[in-house]
Design a protein around this motif. Structure first.
Motif, PDB file in Angstrom:
ATOM      1  N   SER A  80       0.845  -1.118  -0.045  1.00  0.00           N
ATOM      2  CA  SER A  80      -0.057   0.126  -0.117  1.00  0.00           C
ATOM      3  C   SER A  80       0.941   1.411   0.045  1.00  0.00           C
ATOM      4  CB  SER A  80      -1.057   0.057   1.183  1.00  0.00           C
ATOM      5  OG  SER A  80      -0.261   0.022   2.257  1.00  0.00           O
ATOM      6  N   GLU A  81       1.929   1.078   0.711  1.00  0.00           N
ATOM      7  CA  GLU A  81       3.050   2.358   0.678  1.00  0.00           C
ATOM      8  C   GLU A  81       3.460   2.605  -0.767  1.00  0.00           C
ATOM      9  OE1 GLU A  81       3.100  -0.139   2.742  1.00  0.00           O
ATOM     10  OE2 GLU A  81       2.645   0.637   4.662  1.00  0.00           O
ATOM     11  N   ASP A  82       3.647   1.563  -1.482  1.00  0.00           N
ATOM     12  CA  ASP A  82       4.117   1.795  -2.894  1.00  0.00           C
ATOM     13  C   ASP A  82       3.173   2.597  -3.766  1.00  0.00           C
ATOM     14  OD1 ASP A  82       6.662   0.301  -2.257  1.00  0.00           O
ATOM     15  OD2 ASP A  82       5.791  -1.714  -2.936  1.00  0.00           O
ATOM     16  N   VAL A  83       2.009   2.001  -3.501  1.00  0.00           N
ATOM     17  CA  VAL A  83       0.704   2.422  -4.326  1.00  0.00           C
ATOM     18  C   VAL A  83       0.513   4.035  -4.016  1.00  0.00           C
ATOM     19  CG1 VAL A  83      -1.726   2.419  -4.989  1.00  0.00           C
ATOM     20  CG2 VAL A  83      -0.134   0.452  -4.861  1.00  0.00           C
ATOM     21  N   SER A  84       0.490   4.380  -2.787  1.00  0.00           N
ATOM     22  CA  SER A  84       0.413   5.818  -2.107  1.00  0.00           C
ATOM     23  C   SER A  84       1.257   6.607  -2.812  1.00  0.00           C
ATOM     24  CB  SER A  84       0.297   5.605  -0.571  1.00  0.00           C
ATOM     25  OG  SER A  84      -0.916   5.093  -0.178  1.00  0.00           O
ATOM     26  N   ALA A  85       2.613   6.074  -2.815  1.00  0.00           N
ATOM     27  CA  ALA A  85       3.746   6.939  -3.296  1.00  0.00           C
ATOM     28  C   ALA A  85       3.463   7.198  -4.667  1.00  0.00           C
ATOM     29  CB  ALA A  85       5.028   6.265  -3.159  1.00  0.00           C
ATOM     30  N   ALA A  86       2.994   6.214  -5.432  1.00  0.00           N
ATOM     31  CA  ALA A  86       2.873   6.417  -6.878  1.00  0.00           C
ATOM     32  C   ALA A  86       1.657   7.435  -7.037  1.00  0.00           C
ATOM     33  CB  ALA A  86       2.374   5.122  -7.765  1.00  0.00           C
TER      34      ALA A  86
END
Length: 337
Positions: free
Chosen positions: A79-85
Protein backbone atom coordinates in the motif's frame (compact mmCIF):
# COMPACT_ATOMS: atom_id res chain seq x y z
CA UNK A 1 11.53 1.02 -10.10
CA UNK A 2 7.87 0.42 -10.85
CA UNK A 3 6.17 2.06 -13.85
CA UNK A 4 3.50 4.76 -13.37
CA UNK A 5 0.01 3.55 -12.60
CA UNK A 6 -2.39 3.77 -15.58
CA UNK A 7 -4.16 6.90 -14.39
CA UNK A 8 -5.64 9.57 -16.66
CA UNK A 9 -4.76 13.26 -16.33
CA UNK A 10 -6.35 15.28 -13.57
CA UNK A 11 -9.94 16.23 -14.39
CA UNK A 12 -10.43 19.54 -16.14
CA UNK A 13 -13.39 21.73 -15.31
CA UNK A 14 -15.48 22.02 -12.16
CA UNK A 15 -16.88 18.51 -11.92
CA UNK A 16 -14.48 15.85 -10.65
CA UNK A 17 -15.04 12.27 -11.80
CA UNK A 18 -15.31 9.90 -8.79
CA UNK A 19 -13.78 6.45 -8.92
CA UNK A 20 -11.75 3.57 -7.58
CA UNK A 21 -8.30 2.17 -8.39
CA UNK A 22 -7.90 -1.62 -8.21
CA UNK A 23 -4.30 -2.87 -8.27
CA UNK A 24 -3.24 -6.46 -8.77
CA UNK A 25 -0.27 -7.24 -6.53
CA UNK A 26 -0.61 -11.06 -6.38
CA UNK A 27 0.71 -13.63 -8.82
CA UNK A 28 -2.14 -16.17 -8.86
CA UNK A 29 -4.22 -15.77 -12.04
CA UNK A 30 -7.18 -17.74 -10.67
CA UNK A 31 -7.44 -15.54 -7.58
CA UNK A 32 -7.33 -12.39 -9.71
CA UNK A 33 -9.98 -13.59 -12.14
CA UNK A 34 -12.22 -14.60 -9.22
CA UNK A 35 -11.96 -11.08 -7.78
CA UNK A 36 -12.85 -9.51 -11.13
CA UNK A 37 -15.76 -11.90 -11.69
CA UNK A 38 -17.28 -11.08 -8.30
CA UNK A 39 -17.05 -7.37 -9.01
CA UNK A 40 -18.89 -7.74 -12.32
CA UNK A 41 -18.86 -5.78 -15.57
CA UNK A 42 -19.03 -2.38 -13.93
CA UNK A 43 -19.74 0.85 -15.83
CA UNK A 44 -16.67 2.99 -16.47
CA UNK A 45 -14.35 0.02 -15.92
CA UNK A 46 -10.97 0.40 -17.61
CA UNK A 47 -8.29 -2.31 -17.64
CA UNK A 48 -4.70 -1.25 -18.15
CA UNK A 49 -4.32 -3.17 -21.42
CA UNK A 50 -7.18 -1.28 -23.09
CA UNK A 51 -5.35 1.74 -24.46
CA UNK A 52 -5.58 5.37 -23.39
CA UNK A 53 -6.51 5.76 -19.72
CA UNK A 54 -7.86 9.26 -20.37
CA UNK A 55 -10.90 7.59 -21.98
CA UNK A 56 -11.71 5.74 -18.77
CA UNK A 57 -15.05 7.36 -18.02
CA UNK A 58 -18.40 5.62 -18.28
CA UNK A 59 -20.45 6.62 -21.31
CA UNK A 60 -23.61 6.11 -19.29
CA UNK A 61 -25.57 8.92 -17.66
CA UNK A 62 -23.26 9.04 -14.60
CA UNK A 63 -19.51 9.57 -15.05
CA UNK A 64 -17.26 7.37 -12.90
CA UNK A 65 -14.03 5.43 -13.25
CA UNK A 66 -12.83 2.02 -12.12
CA UNK A 67 -9.15 1.81 -13.12
CA UNK A 68 -7.83 -1.75 -13.03
CA UNK A 69 -4.02 -1.92 -12.90
CA UNK A 70 -2.68 -5.39 -13.68
CA UNK A 71 0.87 -4.70 -14.89
CA UNK A 72 3.19 -7.54 -13.74
CA UNK A 73 5.62 -4.87 -12.57
CA UNK A 74 3.23 -4.17 -9.66
CA UNK A 75 3.32 -7.75 -8.35
CA UNK A 76 4.36 -7.71 -4.70
CA UNK A 77 3.62 -4.00 -4.28
CA UNK A 78 2.52 -2.67 -0.90
CA UNK A 79 0.00 0.00 0.00
CA UNK A 80 2.94 2.33 0.65
CA UNK A 81 4.20 1.74 -2.91
CA UNK A 82 0.80 2.60 -4.37
CA UNK A 83 0.35 5.65 -2.15
CA UNK A 84 3.73 6.96 -3.28
CA UNK A 85 2.75 6.47 -6.94
CA UNK A 86 -0.39 8.53 -6.39
CA UNK A 87 1.69 11.53 -5.37
CA UNK A 88 2.73 12.12 -9.00
CA UNK A 89 1.44 15.57 -10.00
CA UNK A 90 -1.13 16.07 -12.73
CA UNK A 91 -2.91 12.71 -12.42
CA UNK A 92 -6.47 11.84 -11.49
CA UNK A 93 -6.57 10.57 -7.88
CA UNK A 94 -9.19 7.93 -6.97
CA UNK A 95 -11.56 8.18 -4.03
CA UNK A 96 -10.62 4.68 -2.93
CA UNK A 97 -7.72 2.32 -3.65
CA UNK A 98 -8.06 -1.47 -3.32
CA UNK A 99 -5.30 -4.06 -3.64
CA UNK A 100 -5.17 -7.79 -3.83
CA UNK A 101 -3.12 -9.11 -0.94
CA UNK A 102 -1.79 -12.37 0.49
CA UNK A 103 -5.05 -12.62 2.43
CA UNK A 104 -7.00 -12.37 -0.86
CA UNK A 105 -5.35 -15.58 -2.02
CA UNK A 106 -5.70 -17.40 1.29
CA UNK A 107 -9.41 -16.81 1.77
CA UNK A 108 -11.38 -18.22 -1.16
CA UNK A 109 -14.74 -17.60 0.55
CA UNK A 110 -14.48 -13.83 0.83
CA UNK A 111 -11.43 -12.78 -1.25
CA UNK A 112 -10.66 -9.85 1.11
CA UNK A 113 -9.07 -6.79 -0.49
CA UNK A 114 -6.90 -4.22 1.25
CA UNK A 115 -8.52 -0.78 0.85
CA UNK A 116 -7.53 2.77 1.71
CA UNK A 117 -8.03 6.33 0.60
CA UNK A 118 -5.31 7.76 -1.60
CA UNK A 119 -3.66 9.33 1.45
CA UNK A 120 -3.00 5.82 2.78
CA UNK A 121 -4.76 6.52 6.10
CA UNK A 122 -7.35 4.26 7.76
CA UNK A 123 -6.77 1.13 5.72
CA UNK A 124 -9.39 -1.61 6.02
CA UNK A 125 -10.54 -4.93 4.57
CA UNK A 126 -13.40 -5.18 2.09
CA UNK A 127 -14.84 -7.89 -0.19
CA UNK A 128 -15.00 -7.54 -4.00
CA UNK A 129 -18.80 -7.37 -4.07
CA UNK A 130 -18.85 -4.63 -1.46
CA UNK A 131 -16.31 -2.70 -3.51
CA UNK A 132 -18.57 -3.06 -6.55
CA UNK A 133 -21.74 -1.97 -4.75
CA UNK A 134 -19.92 1.00 -3.21
CA UNK A 135 -18.54 1.99 -6.61
CA UNK A 136 -22.05 2.11 -8.09
CA UNK A 137 -23.05 4.84 -5.61
CA UNK A 138 -19.68 6.56 -5.20
CA UNK A 139 -21.02 9.68 -6.93
CA UNK A 140 -23.58 10.27 -4.18
CA UNK A 141 -22.97 12.91 -1.49
CA UNK A 142 -21.71 11.87 1.93
CA UNK A 143 -20.19 8.57 0.75
CA UNK A 144 -17.03 9.56 2.61
CA UNK A 145 -18.94 8.88 5.85
CA UNK A 146 -19.76 5.40 4.57
CA UNK A 147 -16.08 4.74 3.92
CA UNK A 148 -15.30 6.01 7.41
CA UNK A 149 -17.65 3.35 8.79
CA UNK A 150 -15.91 0.69 6.69
CA UNK A 151 -12.57 1.71 8.21
CA UNK A 152 -14.01 1.52 11.73
CA UNK A 153 -15.62 -1.88 11.14
CA UNK A 154 -12.74 -3.76 9.49
CA UNK A 155 -9.38 -2.11 10.25
CA UNK A 156 -6.23 -3.85 9.04
CA UNK A 157 -4.71 -4.26 12.49
CA UNK A 158 -5.14 -7.66 14.10
CA UNK A 159 -7.97 -8.35 16.51
CA UNK A 160 -5.82 -10.31 18.92
CA UNK A 161 -2.36 -9.68 20.25
CA UNK A 162 0.19 -12.20 18.97
CA UNK A 163 3.19 -13.73 20.65
CA UNK A 164 6.47 -12.35 19.33
CA UNK A 165 7.44 -14.14 16.12
CA UNK A 166 4.07 -15.92 15.79
CA UNK A 167 2.44 -15.67 12.36
CA UNK A 168 -1.21 -14.51 12.34
CA UNK A 169 -3.93 -16.76 10.93
CA UNK A 170 -7.33 -15.90 9.45
CA UNK A 171 -9.10 -15.78 12.81
CA UNK A 172 -6.76 -13.01 13.97
CA UNK A 173 -8.06 -10.56 11.34
CA UNK A 174 -11.27 -8.56 11.39
CA UNK A 175 -13.93 -9.80 8.99
CA UNK A 176 -13.91 -7.64 5.87
CA UNK A 177 -16.82 -5.36 5.10
CA UNK A 178 -19.21 -7.20 2.78
CA UNK A 179 -18.94 -10.75 4.13
CA UNK A 180 -22.73 -10.95 4.24
CA UNK A 181 -22.96 -10.04 0.55
CA UNK A 182 -20.49 -12.76 -0.42
CA UNK A 183 -22.42 -15.29 1.69
CA UNK A 184 -25.88 -14.77 0.18
CA UNK A 185 -27.50 -17.55 -1.86
CA UNK A 186 -27.82 -15.11 -4.76
CA UNK A 187 -25.09 -12.51 -4.11
CA UNK A 188 -25.35 -9.23 -6.05
CA UNK A 189 -23.30 -8.85 -9.21
CA UNK A 190 -23.51 -6.08 -11.77
CA UNK A 191 -23.88 -7.12 -15.40
CA UNK A 192 -24.19 -4.51 -18.11
CA UNK A 193 -27.65 -3.93 -19.57
CA UNK A 194 -28.34 -4.68 -23.21
CA UNK A 195 -28.99 -0.97 -23.75
CA UNK A 196 -28.28 2.16 -21.76
CA UNK A 197 -30.82 2.81 -19.02
CA UNK A 198 -32.26 6.27 -18.36
CA UNK A 199 -31.04 8.11 -15.27
CA UNK A 200 -33.21 8.05 -12.16
CA UNK A 201 -33.33 11.60 -10.83
CA UNK A 202 -34.08 11.52 -7.10
CA UNK A 203 -36.14 14.66 -6.54
CA UNK A 204 -38.29 12.53 -4.23
CA UNK A 205 -37.86 8.96 -3.09
CA UNK A 206 -38.20 6.52 -5.98
CA UNK A 207 -40.16 3.30 -6.42
CA UNK A 208 -39.06 1.71 -9.70
CA UNK A 209 -41.19 -0.88 -11.49
CA UNK A 210 -39.12 -3.72 -13.02
CA UNK A 211 -41.93 -6.26 -13.61
CA UNK A 212 -44.60 -5.46 -16.20
CA UNK A 213 -46.72 -8.61 -16.11
CA UNK A 214 -49.65 -7.24 -14.08
CA UNK A 215 -50.86 -3.64 -14.47
CA UNK A 216 -53.62 -4.16 -11.90
CA UNK A 217 -51.09 -5.28 -9.28
CA UNK A 218 -48.97 -2.20 -10.01
CA UNK A 219 -51.97 0.14 -9.66
CA UNK A 220 -52.89 -1.51 -6.37
CA UNK A 221 -49.31 -1.18 -5.11
CA UNK A 222 -49.18 2.53 -5.93
CA UNK A 223 -52.46 3.11 -4.09
CA UNK A 224 -51.31 1.18 -1.02
CA UNK A 225 -48.06 3.16 -0.86
CA UNK A 226 -49.80 6.51 -1.25
CA UNK A 227 -52.84 5.83 0.93
CA UNK A 228 -52.10 3.25 3.64
CA UNK A 229 -55.21 1.47 4.86
CA UNK A 230 -56.54 1.94 8.43
CA UNK A 231 -54.22 0.44 11.00
CA UNK A 232 -51.11 2.10 9.56
CA UNK A 233 -51.49 5.37 11.44
CA UNK A 234 -49.23 8.24 10.43
CA UNK A 235 -49.36 12.01 10.63
CA UNK A 236 -49.25 12.07 6.81
CA UNK A 237 -52.47 10.94 5.13
CA UNK A 238 -51.18 10.79 1.56
CA UNK A 239 -47.55 9.94 0.67
CA UNK A 240 -48.09 10.61 -3.04
CA UNK A 241 -46.09 13.85 -2.84
CA UNK A 242 -43.12 12.09 -1.23
CA UNK A 243 -42.64 9.09 -3.54
CA UNK A 244 -42.15 9.19 -7.32
CA UNK A 245 -43.29 6.05 -9.16
CA UNK A 246 -41.14 5.07 -12.15
CA UNK A 247 -43.27 3.12 -14.63
CA UNK A 248 -40.78 2.89 -17.51
CA UNK A 249 -40.50 -0.35 -19.55
CA UNK A 250 -36.81 0.44 -20.06
CA UNK A 251 -36.33 -1.03 -16.57
CA UNK A 252 -38.12 -4.31 -17.31
CA UNK A 253 -36.14 -7.11 -15.68
CA UNK A 254 -33.51 -4.74 -14.31
CA UNK A 255 -31.56 -6.12 -11.34
CA UNK A 256 -31.18 -4.15 -8.10
CA UNK A 257 -27.57 -3.38 -9.05
CA UNK A 258 -28.66 -1.90 -12.37
CA UNK A 259 -31.29 0.25 -10.70
CA UNK A 260 -29.04 1.54 -7.91
CA UNK A 261 -26.35 2.42 -10.47
CA UNK A 262 -28.69 4.90 -12.19
CA UNK A 263 -29.90 6.87 -9.16
CA UNK A 264 -28.57 10.39 -8.86
CA UNK A 265 -29.56 13.49 -6.93
CA UNK A 266 -31.59 16.26 -8.43
CA UNK A 267 -29.56 19.33 -9.34
CA UNK A 268 -32.12 21.46 -7.49
CA UNK A 269 -32.35 19.27 -4.40
CA UNK A 270 -29.77 21.16 -2.34
CA UNK A 271 -31.13 24.58 -3.38
CA UNK A 272 -34.69 23.66 -2.42
CA UNK A 273 -33.61 21.79 0.71
CA UNK A 274 -35.61 18.75 -0.29
CA UNK A 275 -35.05 15.66 1.82
CA UNK A 276 -34.93 12.12 0.52
CA UNK A 277 -33.87 8.89 2.13
CA UNK A 278 -30.72 6.98 1.19
CA UNK A 279 -32.57 4.13 -0.53
CA UNK A 280 -34.19 3.24 -3.84
CA UNK A 281 -37.23 0.94 -3.91
CA UNK A 282 -38.11 -1.67 -6.51
CA UNK A 283 -41.34 -3.40 -7.50
CA UNK A 284 -39.93 -6.62 -8.95
CA UNK A 285 -41.53 -9.92 -9.92
CA UNK A 286 -41.76 -11.01 -6.28
CA UNK A 287 -43.47 -7.74 -5.34
CA UNK A 288 -46.03 -8.11 -8.11
CA UNK A 289 -46.82 -11.80 -7.78
CA UNK A 290 -46.84 -12.45 -4.04
CA UNK A 291 -50.02 -11.57 -2.09
CA UNK A 292 -48.41 -9.01 0.22
CA UNK A 293 -46.78 -7.04 -2.66
CA UNK A 294 -43.77 -6.36 -0.45
CA UNK A 295 -41.44 -3.75 -1.90
CA UNK A 296 -37.71 -4.42 -2.31
CA UNK A 297 -35.57 -1.74 -0.61
CA UNK A 298 -31.97 -1.13 -1.76
CA UNK A 299 -29.77 1.00 0.55
CA UNK A 300 -27.56 3.53 -1.25
CA UNK A 301 -25.54 5.07 1.58
CA UNK A 302 -25.63 2.89 4.69
CA UNK A 303 -25.36 -0.94 4.45
CA UNK A 304 -24.99 -0.55 0.69
CA UNK A 305 -26.35 -3.45 -1.33
CA UNK A 306 -28.09 -5.26 1.55
CA UNK A 307 -31.61 -5.53 0.12
CA UNK A 308 -34.68 -6.17 2.28
CA UNK A 309 -38.48 -5.99 1.89
CA UNK A 310 -41.20 -3.93 3.54
CA UNK A 311 -44.99 -3.83 3.28
CA UNK A 312 -46.21 -1.16 0.83
CA UNK A 313 -48.24 0.51 3.60
CA UNK A 314 -45.06 1.43 5.53
CA UNK A 315 -43.00 2.71 2.58
CA UNK A 316 -43.97 6.32 3.21
CA UNK A 317 -43.26 6.11 6.93
CA UNK A 318 -39.90 4.46 6.25
CA UNK A 319 -38.59 7.01 3.74
CA UNK A 320 -39.80 9.94 5.84
CA UNK A 321 -38.04 8.67 8.97
CA UNK A 322 -34.86 7.81 7.08
CA UNK A 323 -34.80 11.24 5.43
CA UNK A 324 -34.98 13.15 8.73
CA UNK A 325 -32.60 10.79 10.52
CA UNK A 326 -35.20 9.60 12.99
CA UNK A 327 -34.38 5.98 12.04
CA UNK A 328 -31.64 4.20 10.13
CA UNK A 329 -31.45 1.26 7.73
CA UNK A 330 -30.66 -1.14 10.55
CA UNK A 331 -34.02 -0.43 12.19
CA UNK A 332 -35.87 -1.59 9.09
CA UNK A 333 -33.61 -4.51 8.19
CA UNK A 334 -33.83 -5.77 11.75
CA UNK A 335 -37.62 -5.51 11.65
CA UNK A 336 -37.73 -7.74 8.58
CA UNK A 337 -35.39 -10.26 10.20
Amino acid sequence: MRPPLPLPPDDDGESRVPGILLVRTGRDDDVWEDVLWRMGELPGMYRSDQGDASEAVARESISRRLIVAEDPAWRGATSEDVSAALERPGIWVPDLVVLTDDRTGRNADWRPLLAFRSSGDDAFWITPRQVAMTYLVLHRPNLSFTIDRFADKAPIELQWEREEGEEPDEDDFYEPVGVELESLNAPPRYTRPARELPPLIQENDLLVRTDFTDDAAWASLVERVCLPCPGYDDVIDDFGDYVDFVDDPAFAGATPALVMAEVRDSDTQEEEEEMVSGVVMIADATTMREPGHRVLVIPLEDQIGFAFRVDPEVVGTMVANLAIGNQDIGDWRNDEA
